[in-house]
Design an enzyme around this catalytic site. Structure first.
Site, mmCIF file in Angstrom:
data_model
loop_
_atom_site.group_PDB
_atom_site.id
_atom_site.type_symbol
_atom_site.label_atom_id
_atom_site.label_comp_id
_atom_site.label_asym_id
_atom_site.label_seq_id
_atom_site.Cartn_x
_atom_site.Cartn_y
_atom_site.Cartn_z
ATOM 1 C CD GLU A 135 -2.793 -1.165 2.266
ATOM 2 O OE1 GLU A 135 -3.020 -0.213 3.110
ATOM 3 O OE2 GLU A 135 -3.665 -1.929 2.636
ATOM 4 C CD GLU A 170 -3.287 -5.807 3.957
ATOM 5 O OE1 GLU A 170 -4.408 -5.135 4.430
ATOM 6 O OE2 GLU A 170 -2.268 -5.882 4.168
HETATM 7 O O1 IFM Z 1 -3.977 -3.050 9.261
HETATM 8 C C1 IFM Z 1 -3.904 -2.605 8.084
HETATM 9 C C2 IFM Z 1 -2.685 -3.366 7.072
HETATM 10 O O2 IFM Z 1 -1.518 -2.978 7.830
HETATM 11 C C3 IFM Z 1 -2.834 -2.472 5.824
HETATM 12 N N1 IFM Z 1 -4.219 -2.529 5.186
HETATM 13 C C4 IFM Z 1 -5.235 -2.047 5.944
HETATM 14 C C5 IFM Z 1 -5.121 -2.918 7.245
HETATM 15 C C6 IFM Z 1 -6.626 -2.361 8.003
HETATM 16 O O3 IFM Z 1 -6.444 -1.197 8.238
#
Ligand code: IFM
Length: 466
Positions: A162, A372
């Site tokens: 990200e 994710e």
């Molecule tokens: O916890 C975070 C993660 O580190 C990166 N993506 C989003 C998740 C939830 O906010």
């Protein structure tokens, strides 16, 4: 039914779970500093003890195996490997990741390391951080060191997690470490993150060619489905701006070797992108083998809106509903009235299907992984000793079904990783948000698999949403 070779796994990140911030020669990261700065992280929470995974990793891997998940995505902490982000390598730090990888392989779980999940060595931030070109070069050196140690056993590498969050929350809105609020610097950070990705990809490919080990390179983006509130010029333009700033600012250089022309116009009052040097975009365009997609919720936006009521403004999407991102100052983030997670994020799985289908259409043939996806809710251990979390289970079910719908629509989706394996430090929210499919008792570090975890394990074992 998902294809039999569909990859199922769980994700974590080093700073969020490891703890042990001061052992075995680990250096300081920007998140240690940010947590120690009063008022930055809810409750004054820090990376200690997190989920004490540095000590309990074998137990956690046993849980992954018990749940039937064949894949584990984790991140490597740069400050453990190079305490100052450059120069001498801390062998004890690398040893930890070698133990982790070996243990995963012994248990039949495929390792998916990410080289950078936000814990920049503080020494590099002191020298300018991601807005400074040298950080990209240092990142490639660090990637080479890690790959040299683990490349014979690890095939699936992600460079960055990200970069949007790193650049814009770290250097524009200041909600994340290092907490800077410098719009021009945030755009320079975008470029140097991408450059770091390209250089690291190059060096890993060169090293891998030497050892003949299978190597797949990827990057993980939190690309977003962005929808306009109304079919008006102003709202469509708001959606275009956010799509440029959230998605195409990364996707276009990676896939087409150029920044989007409309983005350059939108931010022309902030920077002329003079930090892009000849050859950079070719480096950034280094071919990818896979792309990781992190998805939580779509965005609903409107243009400068005097007529949008305050209670429709999404305070979780950017302060008072207004965008904190350079070049989109007038855009309003809105709520559509759908149910929300414990953290206030609206639940709308159609956003995941639309995103995967769009990525497949705009950037064809690149294998996609949901790296994710998950939700935070207030979990407690019930009297029967279990954690009943029907809302998380429902969230996961809706999103896994949406992923399947994208697959049926032709998206080359190859896998899904839940966020997260364990309850952990949710960055500026501290330990107030529990994203795990495994509950972690903060006082004792006892793990309790949540109902959603058992359910997800069943999906992973059968490839069917039951
Ligand atoms: O916890 C975070 C993660 O580190 C990166 N993506 C989003 C998740 C939830 O906010």
């Amino acid at each position: 039914m998902f294809p039999t070779d569909f990859v199922w796994g769980a994700s974590t990140a080093a700073f969020q779970i490891e703890g042990a911030t001061d052992v075995d020669g680990r250096g300081r990261s920007i998140w240690d500093t940010f947590c120690a700065t009063p008022g930055k992280v809810l409750g004054g929470d820090t990376g200690e003890p997190a989920a004490d995974h540095y000590r309990l990793f074998r137990e956690d891997i046993a849980l992954i195996k018990e749940l039937g998940l064949g894949n584990y995505r984790f991140s490597i902490a740069w400050p453990r490997v190079q305490p100052d982000g450059r120069g001498p390598v801390n062998q004890a730090g690398l040893d930890f990741y070698e133990r982790l990888v070996d243990n995963l392989l012994d248990q039949g779980v495929r390792p998916w390391p990410t080289l950078y999940h936000w814990d920049l060595p503080q020494a590099l931030e002191n020298a300018g951080g991601w807005p400074h070109r040298d950080t990209a070069l240092r990142f490639a050196d660090y990637a080479a060191v890690v790959h040299e140690r683990l490349g014979d056993r690890v095939a699936d590498w992600s460079t960055l997690n990200e970069p949007w969050v790193v650049a814009f929350l770290g250097y524009a809105s200041g909600e994340h470490a290092p907490g800077r609020t410098e719009p021009a610097a945030s755009l320079a950070a975008v470029h140097h993150l991408l450059l770091g990705h390209g250089l690291a990809t190059q060096v890993i490919r060169e090293q891998a060619a030497g050892n003949d080990a299978p190597t797949r390179m990827g990057i993980v983006l939190n690309t977003q489905t962005v929808r306009p509130l109304r079919d008006t010029v102003a709202d469509r333009d708001a959606a275009r701006r956010i799509d440029a700033l959230r998605n195409r600012i990364f996707l276009d250089p990676l896939h087409h070797g150029r920044y989007p022309a409309d983005l350059l116009r939108d931010v022309a009052h902030i920077t002329d992108f003079g930090f892009v040097r000849p050859g950079d975009l070719e480096t950034i365009q280094a071919p990818l083998d896979v792309m990781g997609v992190n998805f939580y919720n779509p965005s609903l936006v409107a243009g400068p809106a005097t007529d949008v009521p305050r209670d429709k403004r999404d305070a979780t999407g950017g302060g008072d509903g207004a965008s904190p991102w350079p070049g989109s100052e007038d855009v309003q983030f809105l709520l559509s009235g759908l149910p929300r997670t414990g953290q206030g994020w609206e639940v709308d799985a159609t956003g995941l299907r639309d995103l995967l289908v769009r990525l497949a259409a705009d950037y064809p043939r690149l294998p996609l992984y949901v790296t994710e996806n998950g939700a935070a809710y207030e979990d407690t251990v019930a009297e029967d000793g279990r954690v009943h979390d029907p809302e998380r289970r429902q969230y996961l079910e809706q999103h896994i079904r949406a992923a399947h719908a994208a697959l049926e629509a032709g998206a080359p989706l190859k896998g899904y990783f839940v966020w997260s394996l364990l309850d952990n430090l949710e960055w500026a929210f501290g330990y107030s948000q529990r994203f795990g499919i495994v509950y972690v008792d903060r006082a004792t570090q006892r793990r309790v698999v949540k109902d959603s975890g058992y359910w997800y394990g069943g999906v992973a074992r059968t490839g069917t949403v039951g």
